[in-house]
Write an enzyme that holds these catalytic residues in place. Structure first.
Site, mmCIF file in Angstrom:
data_model
loop_
_atom_site.group_PDB
_atom_site.id
_atom_site.type_symbol
_atom_site.label_atom_id
_atom_site.label_comp_id
_atom_site.label_asym_id
_atom_site.label_seq_id
_atom_site.Cartn_x
_atom_site.Cartn_y
_atom_site.Cartn_z
ATOM 1 N N ASN A 9 -21.671 51.898 26.433
ATOM 2 C CA ASN A 9 -21.535 50.723 27.299
ATOM 3 C C ASN A 9 -20.081 50.275 27.241
ATOM 4 O O ASN A 9 -19.654 49.685 26.251
ATOM 5 C CB ASN A 9 -22.473 49.611 26.812
ATOM 6 C CG ASN A 9 -22.295 48.325 27.590
ATOM 7 O OD1 ASN A 9 -21.610 48.282 28.611
ATOM 8 N ND2 ASN A 9 -22.929 47.259 27.109
ATOM 9 N N TRP A 10 -19.355 50.570 28.303
ATOM 10 C CA TRP A 10 -17.915 50.268 28.304
ATOM 11 C C TRP A 10 -17.656 48.781 28.536
ATOM 12 O O TRP A 10 -16.520 48.336 28.415
ATOM 13 C CB TRP A 10 -17.208 51.100 29.378
ATOM 14 C CG TRP A 10 -17.140 52.572 29.094
ATOM 15 C CD1 TRP A 10 -17.868 53.273 28.161
ATOM 16 C CD2 TRP A 10 -16.298 53.528 29.747
ATOM 17 N NE1 TRP A 10 -17.520 54.606 28.197
ATOM 18 C CE2 TRP A 10 -16.562 54.798 29.168
ATOM 19 C CE3 TRP A 10 -15.349 53.452 30.765
ATOM 20 C CZ2 TRP A 10 -15.903 55.959 29.575
ATOM 21 C CZ3 TRP A 10 -14.700 54.609 31.182
ATOM 22 C CH2 TRP A 10 -14.969 55.846 30.585
ATOM 23 N N HIS A 94 -28.708 43.102 29.007
ATOM 24 C CA HIS A 94 -27.831 43.062 27.834
ATOM 25 C C HIS A 94 -27.669 41.611 27.375
ATOM 26 O O HIS A 94 -27.635 40.700 28.195
ATOM 27 C CB HIS A 94 -26.474 43.678 28.177
ATOM 28 C CG HIS A 94 -25.625 43.913 26.974
ATOM 29 N ND1 HIS A 94 -24.916 42.899 26.366
ATOM 30 C CD2 HIS A 94 -25.410 45.029 26.236
ATOM 31 C CE1 HIS A 94 -24.290 43.400 25.313
ATOM 32 N NE2 HIS A 94 -24.571 44.686 25.213
ATOM 33 N N GLU A 96 -25.180 39.994 26.495
ATOM 34 C CA GLU A 96 -24.043 39.291 27.112
ATOM 35 C C GLU A 96 -24.423 38.759 28.486
ATOM 36 O O GLU A 96 -23.966 37.696 28.897
ATOM 37 C CB GLU A 96 -22.827 40.232 27.173
ATOM 38 C CG GLU A 96 -22.225 40.434 25.783
ATOM 39 C CD GLU A 96 -21.589 41.786 25.546
ATOM 40 O OE1 GLU A 96 -21.287 42.509 26.521
ATOM 41 O OE2 GLU A 96 -21.402 42.143 24.360
ATOM 42 N N SER A 213 -22.434 47.464 16.668
ATOM 43 C CA SER A 213 -21.477 47.973 15.680
ATOM 44 C C SER A 213 -21.819 49.377 15.180
ATOM 45 O O SER A 213 -21.632 49.687 14.002
ATOM 46 C CB SER A 213 -21.334 46.993 14.510
ATOM 47 O OG SER A 213 -20.816 45.751 14.966
ATOM 48 N N GLY A 234 -21.001 50.203 22.044
ATOM 49 C CA GLY A 234 -19.986 49.428 22.749
ATOM 50 C C GLY A 234 -18.591 49.907 22.399
ATOM 51 O O GLY A 234 -18.123 50.925 22.903
ATOM 52 N N GLY A 235 -17.938 49.183 21.498
ATOM 53 C CA GLY A 235 -16.539 49.452 21.152
ATOM 54 C C GLY A 235 -16.217 50.909 20.864
ATOM 55 O O GLY A 235 -15.221 51.447 21.375
HETATM 56 P P1 13P Z 1 -20.592 47.199 19.840
HETATM 57 O O1 13P Z 1 -20.927 48.653 19.623
HETATM 58 O O2 13P Z 1 -19.162 46.997 20.262
HETATM 59 O O3 13P Z 1 -21.035 46.336 18.719
HETATM 60 O O4 13P Z 1 -21.445 46.747 21.132
HETATM 61 C C1 13P Z 1 -22.793 47.046 21.167
HETATM 62 C C2 13P Z 1 -23.292 46.764 22.530
HETATM 63 O O5 13P Z 1 -23.364 45.626 22.955
HETATM 64 C C3 13P Z 1 -23.669 47.902 23.370
HETATM 65 O O6 13P Z 1 -24.354 47.500 24.502
#
Ligand code: 13P
Length: 251
Positions: A9-10, A94, A96, A213, A234-235
């Site tokens: 997930n960018w 998600h 967010e 993470s 994510g990251g």
């Molecule tokens: P991180 O891997 O940056 O913690 O993000 C997870 C995420 O929200 C993937 O959708």
């Protein structure tokens, strides 16, 4: 029995030019790994360009959101068929989007149905906040999001859905859930909810990812757990070498 799936997930990162550069960097490493379903989810505007680059590869493409209506006066939104022209997957609900854009279990449910009707594979996100976790409400919150978000789907529809358990307190914090802790939520909360709703067989067939993470360092331990079928990253999905290592760990 459940094929591992790793999705990147960018989020709101990378222009079209940056997307092309990042895909070019990770493509050789990703295509070399077999037996894992690999998906990247760049921002909407970079999807067409990404599609061209992924043509003929076994890397899937996903969007990060969609609207549930087929078309109409919804300024700024993107319809399921528009996503389906370019993508096979879509992330829905998600945290967010729930936190910053007012998504609810009801909107998630509409989006999941619309995505399925358009032939997309929804990756449906659930997860509790830190406050909910500390208040001992994880089962109530995650169970509720699962039941409400996937309400009224048929068994056939549900068989095409992927779930991602992403505890909000683990997202972008560098503080991943423990592998046992994450597995327990899948095994004791999400799969039992699916069993109630769709039956025992389906509850064991649905793929459930962990997100929050995930790194090249902790991926293998997470994937060694029996109920964790992959990750929503994510990251680390923006770092080619790390993302390839995570995909390799899922093999
Ligand atoms: P991180 O891997 O940056 O913690 O993000 C997870 C995420 O929200 C993937 O959708």
């Amino acid at each position: 029995m459940r094929k591992p799936l790793i999705a990147g997930n960018w989020k709101m990162n990378k222009t079209i030019a940056q997307t092309r550069a990042l895909i070019a960097e990770m493509l050789p490493g990703l295509t070399a790994v077999e037996g894992v379903e690999k998906v990247i989810c760049p921002p909407y505007l970079a999807l067409a360009s990404a599609r061209e680059m992924l043509e003929g590869t076994d890397i899937g493409l996903g969007a990060q959101n969609l609207h549930w209506e087929a078309s109409g006066a919804f300024t700024g939104e993107v319809a399921p068929q528009m996503v389906a022209e370019l993508c096979a997957y879509v992330i829905i609900g998600h945290s967010e989007r729930r936190t910053y854009f007012g998504e609810t279990d009801a909107s998630v449910n509409k989006k999941v149905k619309a995505a399925l009707a358009a032939g997309l594979t929804p990756i449906v996100c659930v997860g509790e906040t830190l406050a909910e976790n500390e208040a001992g409400r994880t089962a109530e919150v995650v169970g509720g999001q699962t039941r409400e978000g996937l309400k009224d789907l048929t068994v056939d529809q549900m068989s095409k859905v992927v779930i991602a358990y992403e505890p909000v307190w683990a997202i972008g914090t560098g503080r991943a859930a423990t592998s046992e802790g994450a597995n327990a939520v899948l095994a004791d909360i999400i799969r039992p909810a699916l069993k109630d709703m769709f039956g025992a067989e389906l509850s064991q067939a649905v793929r459930i990812l962990y997100g929050g993470s995930v790194t090249a360092a902790n991926a293998a331990e997470l994937f060694a757990q029996p109920d964790i079928d992959g990750a929503l990253v994510g990251g680390a999905s923006l770092k080619p070498a790390d993302f390839v290592k995570i995909v390799e760990a899922a093999k």
